[in-house]
Scaffold this motif. Structure first.
Motif, PDB file in Angstrom:
ATOM      1  N   UNK A  65      49.616 -51.839  -5.792  1.00  0.00           N
ATOM      2  CA  UNK A  65      50.232 -50.519  -5.938  1.00  0.00           C
ATOM      3  C   UNK A  65      51.092 -50.190  -4.722  1.00  0.00           C
ATOM      4  N   UNK A  66      50.595 -50.508  -3.535  1.00  0.00           N
ATOM      5  CA  UNK A  66      51.347 -50.234  -2.309  1.00  0.00           C
ATOM      6  C   UNK A  66      52.650 -51.035  -2.280  1.00  0.00           C
ATOM      7  N   UNK A  67      52.582 -52.305  -2.640  1.00  0.00           N
ATOM      8  CA  UNK A  67      53.784 -53.148  -2.651  1.00  0.00           C
ATOM      9  C   UNK A  67      54.792 -52.649  -3.668  1.00  0.00           C
ATOM     10  N   UNK A  68      54.324 -52.228  -4.823  1.00  0.00           N
ATOM     11  CA  UNK A  68      55.226 -51.765  -5.876  1.00  0.00           C
ATOM     12  C   UNK A  68      55.995 -50.531  -5.455  1.00  0.00           C
ATOM     13  N   UNK A  69      55.334 -49.653  -4.719  1.00  0.00           N
ATOM     14  CA  UNK A  69      55.955 -48.392  -4.326  1.00  0.00           C
ATOM     15  C   UNK A  69      56.574 -48.448  -2.934  1.00  0.00           C
ATOM     16  N   UNK A  70      56.403 -49.572  -2.256  1.00  0.00           N
ATOM     17  CA  UNK A  70      57.003 -49.719  -0.934  1.00  0.00           C
ATOM     18  C   UNK A  70      56.364 -48.830   0.115  1.00  0.00           C
ATOM     19  N   UNK A  71      55.035 -48.668   0.036  1.00  0.00           N
ATOM     20  CA  UNK A  71      54.323 -47.813   0.977  1.00  0.00           C
ATOM     21  C   UNK A  71      53.167 -48.607   1.585  1.00  0.00           C
ATOM     22  N   UNK A  72      52.514 -47.994   2.561  1.00  0.00           N
ATOM     23  CA  UNK A  72      51.333 -48.627   3.145  1.00  0.00           C
ATOM     24  C   UNK A  72      50.160 -48.488   2.186  1.00  0.00           C
ATOM     25  N   UNK A  73      49.062 -49.158   2.504  1.00  0.00           N
ATOM     26  CA  UNK A  73      47.914 -49.124   1.614  1.00  0.00           C
ATOM     27  C   UNK A  73      47.185 -47.781   1.644  1.00  0.00           C
ATOM     28  N   UNK A  74      47.353 -47.001   2.708  1.00  0.00           N
ATOM     29  CA  UNK A  74      46.625 -45.740   2.802  1.00  0.00           C
ATOM     30  C   UNK A  74      46.997 -44.750   1.691  1.00  0.00           C
ATOM     31  N   UNK A  75      48.278 -44.424   1.469  1.00  0.00           N
ATOM     32  CA  UNK A  75      48.598 -43.500   0.369  1.00  0.00           C
ATOM     33  C   UNK A  75      48.303 -44.095  -1.004  1.00  0.00           C
ATOM     34  N   UNK A  76      48.435 -45.411  -1.125  1.00  0.00           N
ATOM     35  CA  UNK A  76      48.102 -46.054  -2.396  1.00  0.00           C
ATOM     36  C   UNK A  76      46.614 -45.925  -2.677  1.00  0.00           C
ATOM     37  N   UNK A  77      45.797 -46.124  -1.652  1.00  0.00           N
ATOM     38  CA  UNK A  77      44.350 -45.993  -1.810  1.00  0.00           C
ATOM     39  C   UNK A  77      43.983 -44.563  -2.203  1.00  0.00           C
ATOM     40  N   UNK A  78      44.583 -43.577  -1.539  1.00  0.00           N
ATOM     41  CA  UNK A  78      44.295 -42.175  -1.848  1.00  0.00           C
ATOM     42  C   UNK A  78      44.690 -41.834  -3.288  1.00  0.00           C
ATOM     43  N   UNK A  79      45.828 -42.359  -3.735  1.00  0.00           N
ATOM     44  CA  UNK A  79      46.293 -42.093  -5.098  1.00  0.00           C
ATOM     45  C   UNK A  79      45.350 -42.698  -6.124  1.00  0.00           C
ATOM     46  N   UNK A  80      44.924 -43.920  -5.887  1.00  0.00           N
ATOM     47  CA  UNK A  80      44.019 -44.586  -6.826  1.00  0.00           C
ATOM     48  C   UNK A  80      42.647 -43.913  -6.851  1.00  0.00           C
ATOM     49  N   UNK A  81      42.219 -43.402  -5.706  1.00  0.00           N
ATOM     50  CA  UNK A  81      40.949 -42.673  -5.676  1.00  0.00           C
ATOM     51  C   UNK A  81      41.036 -41.399  -6.511  1.00  0.00           C
ATOM     52  N   UNK A  82      42.173 -40.696  -6.436  1.00  0.00           N
ATOM     53  CA  UNK A  82      42.360 -39.486  -7.249  1.00  0.00           C
ATOM     54  C   UNK A  82      42.346 -39.833  -8.738  1.00  0.00           C
ATOM     55  N   UNK A  83      42.984 -40.931  -9.093  1.00  0.00           N
ATOM     56  CA  UNK A  83      43.004 -41.344 -10.495  1.00  0.00           C
ATOM     57  C   UNK A  83      41.617 -41.769 -10.970  1.00  0.00           C
ATOM     58  N   UNK A  84      40.834 -42.335 -10.064  1.00  0.00           N
ATOM     59  CA  UNK A  84      39.458 -42.690 -10.431  1.00  0.00           C
ATOM     60  C   UNK A  84      38.645 -41.425 -10.695  1.00  0.00           C
ATOM     61  N   UNK A  85      38.813 -40.413  -9.869  1.00  0.00           N
ATOM     62  CA  UNK A  85      38.100 -39.154 -10.056  1.00  0.00           C
ATOM     63  C   UNK A  85      38.473 -38.523 -11.397  1.00  0.00           C
ATOM     64  N   UNK A  86      39.737 -38.668 -11.804  1.00  0.00           N
ATOM     65  CA  UNK A  86      40.205 -38.095 -13.064  1.00  0.00           C
ATOM     66  C   UNK A  86      39.792 -38.917 -14.281  1.00  0.00           C
ATOM     67  N   UNK A  87      39.220 -40.090 -14.032  1.00  0.00           N
ATOM     68  CA  UNK A  87      38.786 -40.935 -15.137  1.00  0.00           C
ATOM     69  C   UNK A  87      39.855 -41.879 -15.652  1.00  0.00           C
ATOM     70  N   UNK A  88      41.011 -41.910 -14.978  1.00  0.00           N
ATOM     71  CA  UNK A  88      42.086 -42.802 -15.396  1.00  0.00           C
ATOM     72  C   UNK A  88      41.825 -44.239 -14.974  1.00  0.00           C
ATOM     73  N   UNK A  89      40.945 -44.428 -13.982  1.00  0.00           N
ATOM     74  CA  UNK A  89      40.545 -45.743 -13.502  1.00  0.00           C
ATOM     75  C   UNK A  89      39.032 -45.761 -13.362  1.00  0.00           C
ATOM     76  N   UNK A  90      38.443 -46.930 -13.516  1.00  0.00           N
ATOM     77  CA  UNK A  90      37.009 -47.098 -13.285  1.00  0.00           C
ATOM     78  C   UNK A  90      36.808 -48.312 -12.385  1.00  0.00           C
TER      79      UNK A  90
END
Length: 243
Positions: A65-90
């Motif tokens: 995800x970080x590579x795709x968006x051209x960002x560091x792993x920190x914002x990618x990790x935070x985004x994926x954690x939010x999506x996990x909380x919403x049930x979009x990821x498990x």
């Protein structure tokens, strides 16, 4: 529905679904403004899930995800954690690999019933509030869907389909209702491609969408609700045998 290969993100930030012969697609993420980095990463990934870019069972790694968006792993990790909380990821396995969740037949049937109620309500209310500009956006999306159906282009279809539905539901002017609808689409968005497995199913879906537009122009809320209900039920009839 398991055994899908992991996602690969290349240097051009194109998301490629590997090992999916019938649903192979590419998706280009927009450049990210550093000022609102975490929010933009989250919103782009969230739209991709709702829009049907990912298929059920697809792993999504922080690095990819970080590579795709051209960002560091920190914002990618935070985004994926939010999506996990919403049930979009498990999370699965000892390494807590995040994947797009699969649904059982019972879960999908429940989601269908919820969609009929919520999306039908939004469509009916939108008839009295939608603007000419929003109708124009939906008309353009519907033409794009029709062209995609004619040419059996599911990549183009799913992008236009999400634009069509999101614009309609936003026109209800009910933010809480839209939030509930988007939560549902975080679960059912990955199944859109499976609801449209071939050209015939794409073509069959179009009369309902044209009927929605006709209802909007006539300010006929009941007709809009009925067309959306028909669309959701038709999709369910295609998908349920595979769950």
């Amino acid at each position: 529905m398991s055994g899908h290969d992991p996602l690969r993100f290349d240097a051009a930030a194109e998301l490629v679904l590997n090992g999916q012969d019938e649903a192979e697609t590419s998706f280009v993420f927009a450049p990210v403004d550093r000022a609102t980095l975490q929010t933009q990463v989250y919103e782009q990934l969230r739209r991709a899930v709702m829009g049907g870019v990912f298929r059920p069972g697809t792993p999504i790694t922080i690095r990819a995800a970080a590579d795709a968006l051209g960002v560091s792993q920190m914002p990618a990790r935070a985004a994926l954690q939010r999506l996990e909380i919403e049930g979009a990821l498990v999370a699965r396995g000892g390494k807590r690999t995040l994947v797009i969740p699969e649904m059982s037949r019972e879960e999908y049937t429940e989601m269908l019933d919820i969609g009929v109620m919520l999306e039908g309500m939004a469509a009916e209310r939108a008839c009295g509030l939608i603007t000419p500009d929003e109708v124009a956006i939906m008309t353009s999306a519907c033409h794009a869907m029709q062209a995609a159906a004619d040419s059996d282009d599911r990549d183009a279809y799913v992008v236009a389909n999400w634009t069509f539905h999101r614009t309609l539901y936003a026109a209800s002017r009910l933010k809480t209702l839209l939030g509930f609808i988007e939560m549902r689409w975080l679960r059912i968005g990955p199944y859109v491609r499976l609801m449209m497995p071939d050209r015939e199913s794409l073509l069959t879906s179009m009369p309902n969408h044209w009927a929605v537009l006709e209802a909007l122009r006539a300010r006929d809320g009941v007709a809009a609700r009925n067309a959306i209900t028909s669309d959701l039920q038709d999709c369910a009839r295609t998908l349920l045998p595979y769950l």
